[in-house]
Design a protein around this motif. Structure first.
Motif, PDB file in Angstrom:
ATOM      1  N   GLU A   1      45.017  39.656  38.987  1.00 55.92           N
ATOM      2  CA  GLU A   1      44.786  41.082  39.200  1.00 55.92           C
ATOM      3  C   GLU A   1      43.429  41.325  39.863  1.00 55.92           C
ATOM      4  OE1 GLU A   1      45.660  43.690  35.907  1.00 55.92           O
ATOM      5  OE2 GLU A   1      47.479  42.573  35.403  1.00 55.92           O
TER       6      GLU A   1
ATOM      7  N   ARG B   1      45.320  44.249  41.782  1.00 54.66           N
ATOM      8  CA  ARG B   1      44.980  45.199  40.714  1.00 54.66           C
ATOM      9  C   ARG B   1      46.155  46.112  40.399  1.00 54.66           C
ATOM     10  NH1 ARG B   1      40.717  47.519  38.238  1.00 54.66           N
ATOM     11  NH2 ARG B   1      38.846  46.284  38.318  1.00 54.66           N
TER      12      ARG B   1
ATOM     13  N   THR C   1      44.592  47.607  34.917  1.00 55.84           N
ATOM     14  CA  THR C   1      43.749  46.401  34.974  1.00 55.84           C
ATOM     15  C   THR C   1      42.472  46.560  34.164  1.00 55.84           C
ATOM     16  OG1 THR C   1      44.655  45.656  37.091  1.00 55.84           O
ATOM     17  CG2 THR C   1      42.469  44.838  36.508  1.00 55.84           C
TER      18      THR C   1
END
Length: 121
Positions: free
Chosen positions: A32, A37, A41
């Motif tokens: 991520e 992301r 996140t």
């Protein structure tokens, strides 16, 4: 004294199970933070940091047992990785956090292996 040892072994048993999930989540957060992301996140990152802190507390409380008959965890090198990770998190630099989490995964794998070894004695 024996009661303290039993409590430390119990804590390490919990850590062993917990550690596997933490490492899996750390691997996910690296992805991520490396450009993939998601909306959650930051929340996921906070939960991972909380889990890391919990494992560090257990490690600190059981360090004597972990290193009883041989050095399984070198506290200085472990702390060095954690300090670098903390710095990257404080900077809020995704790329740097991903790099530092990669390093942290290795020390937490070592912690998990050390805990497994101690509880299986």
């Amino acid at each position: 004294m024996e009661n303290k040892r039993e409590e430390e072994i119990e804590a390490l048993e919990v850590l062993v199970d917990f550690n596997e999930r933490l490492i899996k989540n750390m691997t996910i957060i690296v992805k991520e933070l490396s450009g993939k992301r998601l909306d959650d996140t930051d929340k996921f990152l906070r939960s991972i940091v909380d889990a890391i802190n919990w494992e560090i507390q257990v490690m600190n409380g059981t360090m004597e047992l972990l290193n009883e008959d041989k050095e399984r965890i070198n506290k200085e090198s472990f702390n060095s990785v954690i300090v670098s990770l903390g710095g990257a998190i404080a900077e809020k630099n995704d790329k740097k956090m991903a790099e530092e989490f990669e390093k942290a995964i290795h020390v937490f794998e070592q912690l998990g292996e050390a805990a497994k070894e101690v509880v299986s004695k």
